[in-house]
Structure formats: structure tokens, C-alpha cells
Design a protein around this motif. Structure first.
Motif, short mmCIF file in Angstrom:
data_model
loop_
_atom_site.label_atom_id
_atom_site.label_comp_id
_atom_site.label_asym_id
_atom_site.label_seq_id
_atom_site.Cartn_x
_atom_site.Cartn_y
_atom_site.Cartn_z
N THR A 1 0.85 -1.19 0.00
CA THR A 1 0.00 0.00 0.00
C THR A 1 0.88 1.24 0.00
OG1 THR A 1 -1.71 -1.19 1.23
CG2 THR A 1 -1.84 1.21 1.20
N LEU A 2 0.90 1.96 -1.13
CA LEU A 2 1.68 3.20 -1.21
C LEU A 2 1.04 4.30 -0.38
CD1 LEU A 2 2.58 3.32 -5.02
CD2 LEU A 2 4.12 2.81 -3.11
N ASN A 3 -0.24 4.49 -0.52
CA ASN A 3 -1.00 5.48 0.23
C ASN A 3 -2.47 5.06 0.21
OD1 ASN A 3 -2.11 6.49 -2.31
ND2 ASN A 3 -0.10 7.45 -2.62
N ARG A 4 -3.36 5.91 0.68
CA ARG A 4 -4.76 5.52 0.77
C ARG A 4 -5.43 5.38 -0.59
NH1 ARG A 4 -8.75 9.69 0.57
NH2 ARG A 4 -10.07 8.30 1.82
N PHE A 5 -4.75 5.75 -1.67
CA PHE A 5 -5.33 5.67 -3.00
C PHE A 5 -4.70 4.60 -3.89
CE2 PHE A 5 -5.74 10.17 -1.70
CZ PHE A 5 -7.12 10.26 -1.67
N VAL A 6 -3.45 4.22 -3.66
CA VAL A 6 -2.71 3.37 -4.60
C VAL A 6 -2.07 2.19 -3.87
CG1 VAL A 6 -0.91 3.25 -6.36
CG2 VAL A 6 -2.19 5.39 -6.02
N SER A 7 -2.24 0.97 -4.44
CA SER A 7 -1.57 -0.23 -3.96
C SER A 7 -0.95 -0.96 -5.14
CB SER A 7 -2.57 -1.17 -3.25
OG SER A 7 -3.13 -0.57 -2.11
N LEU A 8 0.18 -1.63 -4.88
CA LEU A 8 0.84 -2.46 -5.88
C LEU A 8 0.68 -3.92 -5.48
CD1 LEU A 8 4.21 -0.48 -6.17
CD2 LEU A 8 2.10 -0.11 -7.48
N PHE A 9 0.59 -4.82 -6.47
CA PHE A 9 0.47 -6.23 -6.13
C PHE A 9 1.13 -7.09 -7.21
CE2 PHE A 9 -3.39 -5.09 -8.45
CZ PHE A 9 -3.49 -6.09 -9.42
N GLY A 10 1.49 -8.31 -6.83
CA GLY A 10 2.09 -9.26 -7.75
C GLY A 10 1.92 -10.67 -7.22
N SER A 11 1.97 -11.66 -8.12
CA SER A 11 1.83 -13.05 -7.70
C SER A 11 2.52 -13.97 -8.70
CB SER A 11 0.35 -13.45 -7.57
OG SER A 11 -0.29 -13.40 -8.82
N VAL A 12 2.93 -15.13 -8.20
CA VAL A 12 3.48 -16.21 -9.03
C VAL A 12 2.69 -17.46 -8.70
CG1 VAL A 12 5.49 -17.60 -9.58
CG2 VAL A 12 5.78 -15.18 -9.03
N GLU A 13 2.24 -18.18 -9.75
CA GLU A 13 1.37 -19.33 -9.55
C GLU A 13 1.81 -20.50 -10.43
OE1 GLU A 13 -2.97 -20.19 -11.25
OE2 GLU A 13 -2.97 -18.62 -9.71
N TYR A 14 1.75 -21.70 -9.86
CA TYR A 14 2.02 -22.92 -10.62
C TYR A 14 0.82 -23.85 -10.48
CZ TYR A 14 3.86 -27.43 -12.07
OH TYR A 14 4.03 -28.64 -12.69
N GLN A 15 0.37 -24.42 -11.59
CA GLN A 15 -0.77 -25.33 -11.57
C GLN A 15 -0.46 -26.57 -12.41
OE1 GLN A 15 -4.81 -24.81 -13.76
NE2 GLN A 15 -5.13 -23.99 -11.71
N LYS A 16 -0.88 -27.72 -11.90
CA LYS A 16 -0.69 -28.99 -12.62
C LYS A 16 -2.00 -29.76 -12.60
CE LYS A 16 2.17 -33.15 -12.94
NZ LYS A 16 2.46 -32.92 -14.38
N SER A 17 -2.38 -30.30 -13.77
CA SER A 17 -3.59 -31.11 -13.88
C SER A 17 -3.23 -32.44 -14.53
CB SER A 17 -4.64 -30.38 -14.71
OG SER A 17 -5.76 -31.20 -14.96
N TRP A 18 -3.78 -33.55 -14.01
CA TRP A 18 -3.53 -34.85 -14.61
C TRP A 18 -4.78 -35.73 -14.49
CZ3 TRP A 18 -1.65 -32.99 -10.11
CH2 TRP A 18 -1.82 -33.74 -8.95
N TYR A 19 -4.92 -36.61 -15.47
CA TYR A 19 -6.08 -37.49 -15.58
C TYR A 19 -5.65 -38.94 -15.44
CZ TYR A 19 -9.00 -33.69 -17.42
OH TYR A 19 -9.70 -32.52 -17.58
N SER A 20 -6.58 -39.76 -14.98
CA SER A 20 -6.39 -41.21 -14.95
C SER A 20 -7.74 -41.87 -15.21
CB SER A 20 -5.83 -41.66 -13.59
OG SER A 20 -6.70 -41.28 -12.54
N GLY A 21 -7.71 -43.15 -15.57
CA GLY A 21 -8.95 -43.84 -15.88
C GLY A 21 -8.95 -44.36 -17.29
N THR A 22 -10.00 -44.06 -18.07
CA THR A 22 -10.13 -44.58 -19.42
C THR A 22 -9.03 -44.04 -20.32
OG1 THR A 22 -11.59 -42.78 -20.08
CG2 THR A 22 -12.63 -44.74 -19.17
N PRO A 23 -8.58 -44.83 -21.32
CA PRO A 23 -7.50 -44.39 -22.20
C PRO A 23 -7.80 -43.09 -22.94
CG PRO A 23 -7.91 -46.74 -22.46
CD PRO A 23 -9.01 -46.21 -21.60
N TYR A 24 -9.09 -42.79 -23.19
CA TYR A 24 -9.43 -41.58 -23.93
C TYR A 24 -8.95 -40.33 -23.20
CZ TYR A 24 -12.26 -37.92 -26.07
OH TYR A 24 -12.67 -36.77 -26.68
N TYR A 25 -9.08 -40.31 -21.88
CA TYR A 25 -8.67 -39.15 -21.10
C TYR A 25 -7.25 -39.26 -20.58
CZ TYR A 25 -13.47 -37.38 -21.00
OH TYR A 25 -14.69 -36.87 -21.35
N ARG A 26 -6.79 -40.47 -20.28
CA ARG A 26 -5.52 -40.65 -19.59
C ARG A 26 -4.37 -40.10 -20.42
NH1 ARG A 26 -6.03 -45.75 -18.56
NH2 ARG A 26 -4.84 -46.52 -20.35
#
Length: 411
Positions: free
Chosen positions: A368-393
Motif C-alpha cells: 500500500t503506497l497510500n490511501r489511493f494506490v496499492s501495488l500487487f504481484g503473484s506467481v502461480e504454478y498449476q498442474k492437472s492430470w487425468y487417470s482412468g479410461t485411455p481416452y482421457y488418460r
């Protein structure tokens, strides 16, 4: 249940982020109302824009104006929000992915309880048109990139009979509709749900409240329109239902720890098939010091599948987050982890018997720089994986890095 806990990530921890940035007093309207306008500007580098197994990186920017409203009367309170977001992508993706989102919400609470007795009423509603670039790490995210409309209406009426015994009734309606592009993408299946429930409790002491609850729900999956599907809807049911009973403890463990732990049993019926499983709803918040806080959330719930036609799904979700403020509250840092597992206990078509896992880790800073201005930042990592039928796996597995920087103007 007081409300359905479709907890897909660490949205609650992110609220600490927003509270830190919303500290300006806003615009006073009379003696009871406060209007708090804001606008966010941000830039993001994304390693996997399409959330696919093999996809290119890209950049995007976002502008997000909005306003929060609060009205405080003697025994009732009203809060609301309204926002708009435009998300623009770099060349190569702008034609398909540039998008707008908007939404609003209202929350009303009233109580005449005094001396441990009385009535309380809570009402809420929300509507969102959510663009395709959301994911499981954002509030309400599904982990699937597709435009959708989402709405919720909920209410709860509670009676405190004395200092120890209380009971209440609750009801809710949820609506989800995906914008399916015929001939371009595989269809997504929206659904509707209505729920009625009862909850009662016995206050053992000021730290412990013993709770018992039960609920019944009906569902309707959008799977019958031949506009979106090459196969007709014959022999594919739309309607399903479920019931749940739970017991647990709530309120507070100490002055700095609040919690709610409910465990029980749930059964879901679709077509001629029924499936049952233990169910749970867990939430906790620990204010470790004036500058450190921690939150944990977990839940399990049944629903119609959003990716498999004529199928039921069960979802387990757990998240944990840590927040720390520094420099006399001007700098705040958050770190959170979330995990979501979904399986399909019943399928009209055998190829839809698959399981999906999504894990997300995120680190964020705001200053928070002052009552009017704030700075922000983020770093994110996401992983998705499937199992089950060969069509999705393996075909839909992906990982994704994203980095965001921006600033926020408030009044």
C-alpha cells in the motif's frame, strides 16, 4: 448445512489480500452507508494459455473496475459488490480469448437476538458472467476454460431458544450454464441445484458448539439438447437427487482460533444408480499473532458432471493458506496451496469413467503506497492430470506457470 461449500481453492485467504488493499474509508453517504470504488490494472505472463498438454505461452492484461457497498443499521446490515473485467491477450490469442466478465452480489443479515435468545436471518444472492480464463485457483473457478453464467440465491433463518440451544432452516438455489460453441469445442454440461436443510446445535461452553445437520438436494443436468450433442438424449436422464446427514463441532477453540468441523454420510441417486460415501466440511482460521494468520478448508460433495454427459461426479477439495503483514501493515504476503480430485461414480457411457486431479501453489505480495494506490504481484504454478479410461488418460494432462503484476486505485 448452512450453505454449500463448493470450495475449489484458497479464495478465503485471498480475502485477506483484498482487505489489506481496501483500507481507505470510501465515500460516506449519510451516516450509515459507505461506497468503496476501485479499479485494478494487471499484466500476466502465462506459460500455457490454453491449459493444454502442448500449448504456447502468451501475455495478457486486465482492467477491473468495481465498487463495494456497506450499509449498517441498528440490527441489520447490507453489503454488496459490483465489478467488470476486460481481459485482453497478445496477438495470436486475441481473436479467440479476449473476453469480458461482470458480476454482482448482495448480502443481508438481521438479528433481534438479545441475552442469548432471538431470531437471525441471512439472505444472499450473486450473479456472475465469468470469462474463459478462470481456473481452480480463483474464487468459483472450475479448472476449465469456458465462458459461463453462474448464479446463487441462499437464505437461512435461525432461532436461539436460550443460551445453549439453537436451530435453523436453510435453502438455496444454484445455476450454472456454459457457453458451448457448436462445432468448435467439446460441450460442457451446466446444471441446477436446489437444497433445503435443517441444523441444530447445543452450546457446551463459550468455545464449543455441538452441531447436527441434514439436507436434501435436487439436480438437473443440461444434457438433453441436440443443439450441442451429436447423440440424442434418449435414455440419458437429466434429474438426480442427494441427501446428507452430518454432525460436528464449531465456534471457537481459543480467542485466536475459529473452526467448524462437520463429518457425516451422503447418498447420491442418478437414474437407477445410487452411490454413497462419507462426507465432510472443514474450515478453520488461526490468527497466530497480530501479523500472522493461517486458514484451512476442505469439503466433499456430489454433483452432476460438467465434462461427462449423463454422469455423476464426486469432488474432494482441500486448501491451506498463510498470510503475513509487514511494515506496519503496508506490505502483505500470502502463500497458499490447493488440491482438487474429481471422480465419476456413475457414467452413462463407459469412456467417461475418469478421474481428474488439479494442484495449485501461489505466492502473492501487495504493498500500500497510500490511501489511493496499492501495488500487487503473484506467481502461480498449476498442474492437472487425468487417470482412468485411455481416452482421457494423458491426453489432457498439463502444467502451467503464471506471473502477474499490477496496481489498484481505491477511494
Amino acid at each position: 448445512m448452512k450453505k454449500s461449500l463448493l470450495i475449489l481453492s484458497v479464495a478465503a485467504i485471498s480475502l485477506a489480500h483484498a482487505e489489506e488493499m481496501d483500507r481507505p474509508g470510501g465515500i460516506k453517504i449519510g451516516t450509515r452507508m459507505t461506497l468503496m470504488p476501485y479499479v485494478n490494472f494487471s499484466f500476466t505472463h502465462d506459460s500455457n494459455v490454453g491449459s493444454l498438454r502442448d500449448n504456447d505461452d502468451g501475455q495478457s492484461w486486465s482492467i477491473n473496475p468495481g465498487a463495494n457497498l456497506a450499509y449498517n443499521a441498528e440490527n441489520w446490515h447490507l453489503t454488496g459488490s459490483l465489478y467488470y473485467q476486460y481481459h485482453a491477450y497478445s496477438s495470436g490469442y486475441s481473436h479467440e480469448l479476449n473476453s469480458s466478465s461482470f458480476g454482482e452480489s448482495l448480502n443481508y443479515s438481521w438479528s433481534n437476538a438479545q441475552g442469548g435468545k432471538g431470531w437471525s436471518l441471512m439472505l444472499s444472492e450473486s450473479y456472475q458472467m465469468i470469462s474463459q480464463d478462470d481456473d481452480a485457483s480463483n474464487d468459483g473457478g472450475r479448472g476449465v476454460g469456458r465462458d459461463r453464467n453462474q448464479a446463487t440465491v441462499a437464505g437461512m433463518l435461525e432461532r436461539r431458544f436460550n443460551e445453549r440451544i439453537h436451530g435453523g432452516v436453510n435453502a438455496s438455489y444454484y445455476y450454472l450454464h456454459y457457453d458451448n460453441k457448436v462445432g468448435k469445442y467439446a460441450p460442457m454440461y451446466g446444471w441446477k441445484r436446489w437444497t433445503v436443510g435443517l441444523e441444530s446445535g447445543y452450546v457446551v461452553n463459550k468455545w464449543t458448539d455441538l452441531l447436527v445437520s441434514g439436507s436434501y438436494s435436487g439436480y438437473n443436468q443440461e444434457n438433453d439438447s441436440t443443439k450441442y450433442y451429436s447423440l440424442p438424449a434418449k435414455h440419458v436422464d437429466r434429474d438426480s437427487r442427494s441427501w446428507s446427514v452430518m454432525a460436528g463441532v464449531g465456534t471457537r477453540a481459543t480467542e485466536r482460533i475459529s473452526y467448524r468441523v462437520m463429518v457425516g454420510y451422503s447418498e447420491y441417486e442418478y437414474s437407477e444408480h445410487s452411490d454413497s460415501a462419507p462426507t465432510y466440511q472443514i474450515s478453520g482460521n488461526w490468527k497466530m499473532s497480530d501479523t500472522w494468520s493461517m486458514m484451512a478448508l476442505a469439503s466433499r460433495y456430489y454433483s452432476p458432471s460438467e465434462t461427462a454427459r449423463g454422469s455423476s461426479a464426486i469432488t474432494d477439495s482441500v486448501s491451506w493458506g498463510l498470510a503475513h503483514t509487514m511494515l506496519r501493515g503496508k506490505l502483505s504476503a500470502t502463500f497458499d496451496l490447493s488440491y482438487r480430485h474429481q471422480s465419476h461414480p456413475y457414467n452413462t457411457y463407459a469412456q467417461n469413467d475418469y478421474r481428474q486431479d488439479i494442484g495449485t501453489a501461489r505466492f502473492g505480495l501487495s504493498y500500500t503506497l497510500n490511501r489511493f494506490v496499492s501495488l500487487f504481484g503473484s506467481v502461480e504454478y498449476q498442474k492437472s492430470w487425468y487417470s482412468g479410461t485411455p481416452y482421457y488418460r494423458g491426453n489432457y494432462d498439463y502444467d502451467r506457470w503464471r506471473g502477474t503484476v499490477g496496481f489498484r486505485l481505491t477511494y
